[in-house]
Write a protein that holds these residues in place. Structure first.
Motif, mmCIF file in Angstrom:
data_model
loop_
_atom_site.group_PDB
_atom_site.id
_atom_site.type_symbol
_atom_site.label_atom_id
_atom_site.label_comp_id
_atom_site.label_asym_id
_atom_site.label_seq_id
_atom_site.Cartn_x
_atom_site.Cartn_y
_atom_site.Cartn_z
ATOM 1 N N VAL A 74 3.920 -3.469 -3.081
ATOM 2 C CA VAL A 74 3.742 -2.371 -2.132
ATOM 3 C C VAL A 74 5.006 -1.527 -2.125
ATOM 4 C CG1 VAL A 74 3.465 -1.763 0.311
ATOM 5 C CG2 VAL A 74 2.114 -3.626 -0.667
ATOM 6 N N PHE A 75 4.850 -0.219 -2.282
ATOM 7 C CA PHE A 75 5.960 0.731 -2.158
ATOM 8 C C PHE A 75 5.905 1.391 -0.785
ATOM 9 C CE2 PHE A 75 6.409 0.420 -6.710
ATOM 10 C CZ PHE A 75 7.751 0.758 -6.945
ATOM 11 N N LEU A 76 7.042 1.359 -0.096
ATOM 12 C CA LEU A 76 7.178 2.061 1.179
ATOM 13 C C LEU A 76 8.223 3.160 0.983
ATOM 14 C CD1 LEU A 76 7.293 -0.977 3.665
ATOM 15 C CD2 LEU A 76 5.294 0.343 2.913
ATOM 16 N N LEU A 77 7.782 4.397 0.985
ATOM 17 C CA LEU A 77 8.675 5.547 0.818
ATOM 18 C C LEU A 77 8.940 6.126 2.200
ATOM 19 C CD1 LEU A 77 6.865 7.212 -2.239
ATOM 20 C CD2 LEU A 77 8.547 5.377 -2.243
ATOM 21 N N LEU A 78 10.123 5.879 2.737
ATOM 22 C CA LEU A 78 10.453 6.279 4.103
ATOM 23 C C LEU A 78 11.022 7.689 4.087
ATOM 24 C CD1 LEU A 78 10.493 3.117 4.074
ATOM 25 C CD2 LEU A 78 12.154 3.248 5.925
ATOM 26 N N SER A 79 10.530 8.525 4.994
ATOM 27 C CA SER A 79 11.021 9.896 5.044
ATOM 28 C C SER A 79 11.034 10.436 6.464
ATOM 29 C CB SER A 79 10.173 10.818 4.161
ATOM 30 O OG SER A 79 10.673 12.140 4.215
ATOM 31 N N GLU A 80 12.192 10.961 6.865
ATOM 32 C CA GLU A 80 12.302 11.699 8.124
ATOM 33 C C GLU A 80 12.312 13.205 7.871
ATOM 34 O OE1 GLU A 80 14.783 8.347 10.692
ATOM 35 O OE2 GLU A 80 15.900 9.855 9.554
ATOM 36 N N GLN A 81 12.240 13.596 6.600
ATOM 37 C CA GLN A 81 12.144 15.009 6.214
ATOM 38 C C GLN A 81 11.032 15.152 5.168
ATOM 39 O OE1 GLN A 81 15.997 16.767 5.182
ATOM 40 N NE2 GLN A 81 17.013 15.092 6.218
ATOM 41 N N PRO A 82 9.804 14.859 5.535
ATOM 42 C CA PRO A 82 8.727 14.783 4.544
ATOM 43 C C PRO A 82 8.482 16.085 3.791
ATOM 44 C CG PRO A 82 7.859 14.698 6.790
ATOM 45 C CD PRO A 82 9.336 14.525 6.897
ATOM 46 N N ARG A 83 8.841 17.221 4.390
ATOM 47 C CA ARG A 83 8.640 18.489 3.681
ATOM 48 C C ARG A 83 9.539 18.592 2.454
ATOM 49 N NH1 ARG A 83 8.917 22.810 8.537
ATOM 50 N NH2 ARG A 83 10.493 21.316 9.213
ATOM 51 N N ASN A 84 10.597 17.763 2.408
ATOM 52 C CA ASN A 84 11.510 17.786 1.262
ATOM 53 C C ASN A 84 11.105 16.806 0.162
ATOM 54 O OD1 ASN A 84 13.096 19.730 2.489
ATOM 55 N ND2 ASN A 84 14.432 18.237 3.462
ATOM 56 N N LEU A 85 10.012 16.077 0.376
ATOM 57 C CA LEU A 85 9.536 15.172 -0.666
ATOM 58 C C LEU A 85 8.995 15.971 -1.850
ATOM 59 C CD1 LEU A 85 7.573 12.419 1.285
ATOM 60 C CD2 LEU A 85 9.512 12.031 -0.220
ATOM 61 N N LEU A 86 9.267 15.497 -3.051
ATOM 62 C CA LEU A 86 8.704 16.150 -4.225
ATOM 63 C C LEU A 86 7.172 16.033 -4.193
ATOM 64 C CD1 LEU A 86 11.215 14.877 -6.926
ATOM 65 C CD2 LEU A 86 10.968 17.232 -6.112
ATOM 66 N N PRO A 87 6.448 17.116 -4.453
ATOM 67 C CA PRO A 87 4.973 17.063 -4.417
ATOM 68 C C PRO A 87 4.391 16.003 -5.353
ATOM 69 C CG PRO A 87 5.742 19.338 -4.532
ATOM 70 C CD PRO A 87 6.952 18.473 -4.725
ATOM 71 N N THR A 88 5.046 15.791 -6.497
ATOM 72 C CA THR A 88 4.532 14.784 -7.436
ATOM 73 C C THR A 88 4.600 13.382 -6.851
ATOM 74 O OG1 THR A 88 6.739 14.756 -8.447
ATOM 75 C CG2 THR A 88 5.056 16.102 -9.521
ATOM 76 N N VAL A 89 5.586 13.148 -6.004
ATOM 77 C CA VAL A 89 5.715 11.843 -5.349
ATOM 78 C C VAL A 89 4.683 11.726 -4.228
ATOM 79 C CG1 VAL A 89 7.227 10.392 -3.935
ATOM 80 C CG2 VAL A 89 8.151 11.580 -5.951
ATOM 81 N N ARG A 90 4.616 12.738 -3.385
ATOM 82 C CA ARG A 90 3.689 12.708 -2.253
ATOM 83 C C ARG A 90 2.242 12.541 -2.719
ATOM 84 N NH1 ARG A 90 3.008 14.497 3.037
ATOM 85 N NH2 ARG A 90 5.199 15.020 3.261
ATOM 86 N N SER A 91 1.885 13.197 -3.819
ATOM 87 C CA SER A 91 0.495 13.165 -4.272
ATOM 88 C C SER A 91 0.062 11.791 -4.750
ATOM 89 C CB SER A 91 0.290 14.183 -5.400
ATOM 90 O OG SER A 91 1.015 13.804 -6.558
ATOM 91 N N ARG A 92 1.013 10.908 -4.999
ATOM 92 C CA ARG A 92 0.678 9.568 -5.485
ATOM 93 C C ARG A 92 0.727 8.515 -4.378
ATOM 94 N NH1 ARG A 92 2.184 12.648 -9.539
ATOM 95 N NH2 ARG A 92 1.526 12.164 -11.681
ATOM 96 N N ALA A 93 0.866 8.959 -3.145
ATOM 97 C CA ALA A 93 1.014 8.025 -2.026
ATOM 98 C C ALA A 93 0.034 8.342 -0.913
ATOM 99 C CB ALA A 93 2.442 8.081 -1.487
ATOM 100 N N GLN A 94 -0.276 7.312 -0.128
ATOM 101 C CA GLN A 94 -1.022 7.491 1.113
ATOM 102 C C GLN A 94 0.001 7.800 2.207
ATOM 103 O OE1 GLN A 94 -4.498 7.082 1.706
ATOM 104 N NE2 GLN A 94 -4.009 7.944 3.703
ATOM 105 N N VAL A 95 -0.150 8.934 2.874
ATOM 106 C CA VAL A 95 0.820 9.341 3.896
ATOM 107 C C VAL A 95 0.432 8.717 5.236
ATOM 108 C CG1 VAL A 95 1.865 11.264 5.137
ATOM 109 C CG2 VAL A 95 1.341 11.488 2.698
ATOM 110 N N ILE A 96 1.365 7.971 5.808
ATOM 111 C CA ILE A 96 1.172 7.331 7.111
ATOM 112 C C ILE A 96 2.186 7.949 8.074
ATOM 113 C CG2 ILE A 96 1.149 5.177 8.403
ATOM 114 C CD1 ILE A 96 -0.929 5.233 6.171
ATOM 115 N N THR A 97 1.697 8.626 9.095
ATOM 116 C CA THR A 97 2.594 9.211 10.086
ATOM 117 C C THR A 97 2.827 8.211 11.212
ATOM 118 O OG1 THR A 97 1.840 11.454 9.585
ATOM 119 C CG2 THR A 97 2.947 11.110 11.707
ATOM 120 N N VAL A 98 4.071 7.789 11.354
ATOM 121 C CA VAL A 98 4.440 6.876 12.440
ATOM 122 C C VAL A 98 4.743 7.753 13.651
ATOM 123 C CG1 VAL A 98 5.990 5.029 13.171
ATOM 124 C CG2 VAL A 98 5.407 5.288 10.741
ATOM 125 N N PRO A 99 3.986 7.615 14.736
ATOM 126 C CA PRO A 99 4.072 8.591 15.833
ATOM 127 C C PRO A 99 5.395 8.534 16.584
ATOM 128 C CG PRO A 99 2.647 6.769 16.434
ATOM 129 C CD PRO A 99 2.976 6.579 14.981
#
Length: 326
Positions: free
Chosen positions: A148-173
């Motif tokens: 399991v890969f956990l890609l942690l981000s507090e600035q998700p808009r700065n994630l590379l689109p190629t990375v984001r497109s290969r992941a399920q995005v989970i928003t921790v409220p």
């Protein structure tokens, strides 16, 4: 409280309970995504959430919470679990590099040490440089059984689109204001409201506001700068050697400015009030620049140039006010 509620409450703050429960449900249904972007606002407990989820996945029992007794739990608690990898930025650029990714992919080619999952955390995921991301894409698409890969981000808009497109995005409220206040009180913080005023919506940051060791260093650095403005670059380098150092310095300065403004306002409007308010605004701008990936020393240098001008203006204004008063 139910056993399930108790177990979760011990692991994460209340505003994260439902998200953790849902991921546990997906795992039990054999539908847990193998590559996830965990995104959350800063200061709301993203790392706590990732650590709780990781600990649960590494447990060989995986009931409502880690059992604490199995080999997986004991090694995780000791910080030496062979199936847990945490990748952090390194080097002067504070990036996650292609060499780090190669180490990860090599380790993933080996068999797991325990029955259960292997978990790879990348934090912050937006610090993956382009070469590193390209080297990781195939692995993110097909992590392999039990990984399991956990890609942690507090600035998700700065994630590379190629990375984001290969992941399920989970928003921790993030918590509501009431949740944040109540949680701080439960942690024994009596001045929770004041701390949340300094760190709006960031109860974890408010809890960890214990900068007693660094505050004297920052204060000394500003005194040196005021006495010798020509040393601005050296001072900026000292307080902003890394992005984390720069963030701590800016948060410390914002707190000082906030407290100064409140103190001056209690005595009525003055040049000191204006200086404190403008300093606070400058720190917010610098923090925004830092989050937009401005180099930390540059963000702090720009702030300090303006801070010196404000201090000079404040001294002149104070002199005029004193003259009028006489």
């Amino acid at each position: 409280m139910s056993q399930d509620g108790t177990a979760i409450a011990e692991a994460v703050p209340p505003w994260q309970h439902a998200t953790l429960r849902e991921l546990q449900r997906l795992e039990r249904a054999a539908r847990l995504p193998q590559t996830m972007v965990l995104q959350a606002a800063r200061g709301t407990g993203l790392e706590r959430f990732a650590q709780a989820l990781t600990g649960w996945l590494l447990c060989q029992q995986r009931t409502n919470a880690p059992c604490g007794q199995c080999d997986g739990c004991r090694q995780w608690q000791a910080g030496n679990h062979p199936d847990a990898l945490r990748i952090l930025p390194e080097g002067a650029a504070q990036e996650i590099t292609v060499d780090q990714v190669r180490v990860v992919t090599e380790l993933l080619s080996l068999s797991r040490h325990h029955r259960g999952y292997r978990v790879v955390q990348l934090f912050p995921a937006e610090r993956l440089n382009r070469n590193a991301a390209n080297a990781l894409l195939k692995t993110l698409e097909e992590p392999g059984e039990g990984t399991v890969f956990l890609l942690l981000s507090e600035q998700p808009r700065n994630l590379l689109p190629t990375v984001r497109s290969r992941a399920q995005v989970i928003t921790v409220p993030r918590p509501s204001e009431a949740q944040a206040r109540e949680w701080l009180v439960a942690q024994g913080i009596s001045d929770g409201e004041n701390r949340l005023a300094m760190y709006p919506g960031q109860p974890i940051r408010a809890l960890e506001d214990e900068d007693q060791e660094t505050a004297p260093l920052f204060d000394t650095a500003l005194q040196q700068l005021e006495a010798a403005p020509s040393e601005l670059t050296q001072v900026a380098r000292r307080v902003a050697a890394t992005r984390e150092d720069a963030t701590r310095f800016l948060e410390w300065l914002a707190t000082q400015a906030w407290n100064d403004a409140a103190s001056h306002l209690s005595a009525g409007p003055s040049i000191g009030t204006t200086c404190a308010v403008e300093t606070y605004q400058l720190t917010l701008q610098a923090r925004g620049a830092l989050r937009a990936n401005t180099p930390p020393q540059l963000a702090v240098e720009s702030l300090l140039v303006s801070w010196l001008a404000l201090r000079a203006q404040s001294r002149k204004g104070a002199g005029r006010e004193s003259h009028v008063g006489n």
